[in-house]
Design a protein around this motif. Structure first.
Motif, PDB file in Angstrom:
ATOM      1  N   TYR A  78      47.104  38.454  30.326  1.00  0.00           N
ATOM      2  CA  TYR A  78      48.448  37.956  30.569  1.00  0.00           C
ATOM      3  C   TYR A  78      49.408  39.126  30.643  1.00  0.00           C
TER       4      TYR A  78
ATOM      5  N   ASN B  91      40.413  34.176  34.345  1.00  0.00           N
ATOM      6  CA  ASN B  91      41.260  33.274  33.572  1.00  0.00           C
ATOM      7  C   ASN B  91      40.744  31.858  33.694  1.00  0.00           C
TER       8      ASN B  91
ATOM      9  N   VAL C 162      41.671  27.530  33.562  1.00  0.00           N
ATOM     10  CA  VAL C 162      42.710  26.500  33.696  1.00  0.00           C
ATOM     11  C   VAL C 162      42.931  25.768  32.383  1.00  0.00           C
TER      12      VAL C 162
ATOM     13  N   ASP D   1      46.270  31.547  30.813  1.00  0.00           N
ATOM     14  CA  ASP D   1      45.600  30.659  31.758  1.00  0.00           C
ATOM     15  C   ASP D   1      45.587  31.182  33.192  1.00  0.00           C
TER      16      ASP D   1
ATOM     17  N   ASP E 140      47.498  30.546  35.632  1.00  0.00           N
ATOM     18  CA  ASP E 140      48.811  30.981  36.122  1.00  0.00           C
ATOM     19  C   ASP E 140      49.082  32.434  35.744  1.00  0.00           C
ATOM     20  N   GLN E 141      48.686  32.812  34.526  1.00  0.00           N
ATOM     21  CA  GLN E 141      48.829  34.212  34.102  1.00  0.00           C
ATOM     22  C   GLN E 141      47.959  35.118  34.976  1.00  0.00           C
TER      23      GLN E 141
ATOM     24  N   ARG F  68      46.950  34.534  38.008  1.00  0.00           N
ATOM     25  CA  ARG F  68      47.525  34.564  39.353  1.00  0.00           C
ATOM     26  C   ARG F  68      48.726  35.510  39.422  1.00  0.00           C
ATOM     27  N   ALA F  69      49.541  35.532  38.377  1.00  0.00           N
ATOM     28  CA  ALA F  69      50.706  36.417  38.365  1.00  0.00           C
ATOM     29  C   ALA F  69      50.259  37.877  38.424  1.00  0.00           C
TER      30      ALA F  69
ATOM     31  N   ASP G  19      48.862  38.560  41.906  1.00  0.00           N
ATOM     32  CA  ASP G  19      49.932  38.678  42.897  1.00  0.00           C
ATOM     33  C   ASP G  19      50.575  40.058  42.870  1.00  0.00           C
TER      34      ASP G  19
END
Length: 173
Positions: free
Chosen positions: A96, A128, A130, A137, A139-140, A142-143, A146
């Motif tokens: 994260y 990570n 879901v 998770d 989203d972390q 994916r950040a 990105d």
């Protein structure tokens, strides 16, 4: 210098916990020199004061593979930003880059030099889930993906606290 790997445990954890010793042994069997350090400061010391200790405690070169779990993965972001070499690979498991929950996160920096991080690892892999119960998770993942590119693997495996972690073993050449 031959291939070497450093496995960084998560917050409130120790090197002999969950899959860390198992992965260390698997990598040793493949010829890696493996370091599985205990860094209790991961969850107590501010990263600005803790990071120099970690940098001084290890040797990093173009054959180094870094593996971090949870807080250890967050530590890898700061580590990669401040290295003066480019390592072979960094695998961030349940990582994260922003607070994943309401707990204090002294291992996080206020911000990151994403270009510096990217330039210090030939390969970046984010693993990570879901269903991560601590908020580390998909989203972390994916950040971070990105910002940095690399490879993002999304599973349904909670916080990855099993005794073995075949996926990570397979991701490291």
């Amino acid at each position: 210098m031959g291939r070497n790997a450093i496995i960084f445990h998560g917050t409130h954890a120790e090197p002999d916990w969950i899959w860390y010793p198992w992965l260390a042994e698997r990598l040793r069997e493949r010829g890696y020199d493996v370091d599985l350090p205990h860094h209790p400061g991961t969850d107590t010391d501010p990263i600005a004061t803790f990071l120099p200790t970690v940098l001084a405690a290890h040797t990093f070169d173009e054959d180094t593979v870094l593996v971090g779990h949870s807080g250890g993965a967050a530590l890898l972001l700061a580590l990669l930003e401040h290295l003066d070499v480019t390592v072979a690979q960094a695998v961030l498991v349940a990582g994260y880059s922003t607070p994943p929950n309401d707990a204090p996160e002294p291992v996080l920096q206020d911000g990151y030099d994403w270009a510096a991080i990217r330039s210090h690892a030939r390969q970046l892999v984010f693993v990570n889930s879901v269903t991560d119960e601590f908020g580390c998770d998909a989203d972390q993942g994916r950040a971070m993906f990105d910002h940095l590119g690399g490879t993002l693997v999304v599973r349904d495996d909670g916080h990855f606290v099993t005794e073995t972690l075949e996926l990570v073993d397979r991701l490291i050449p």
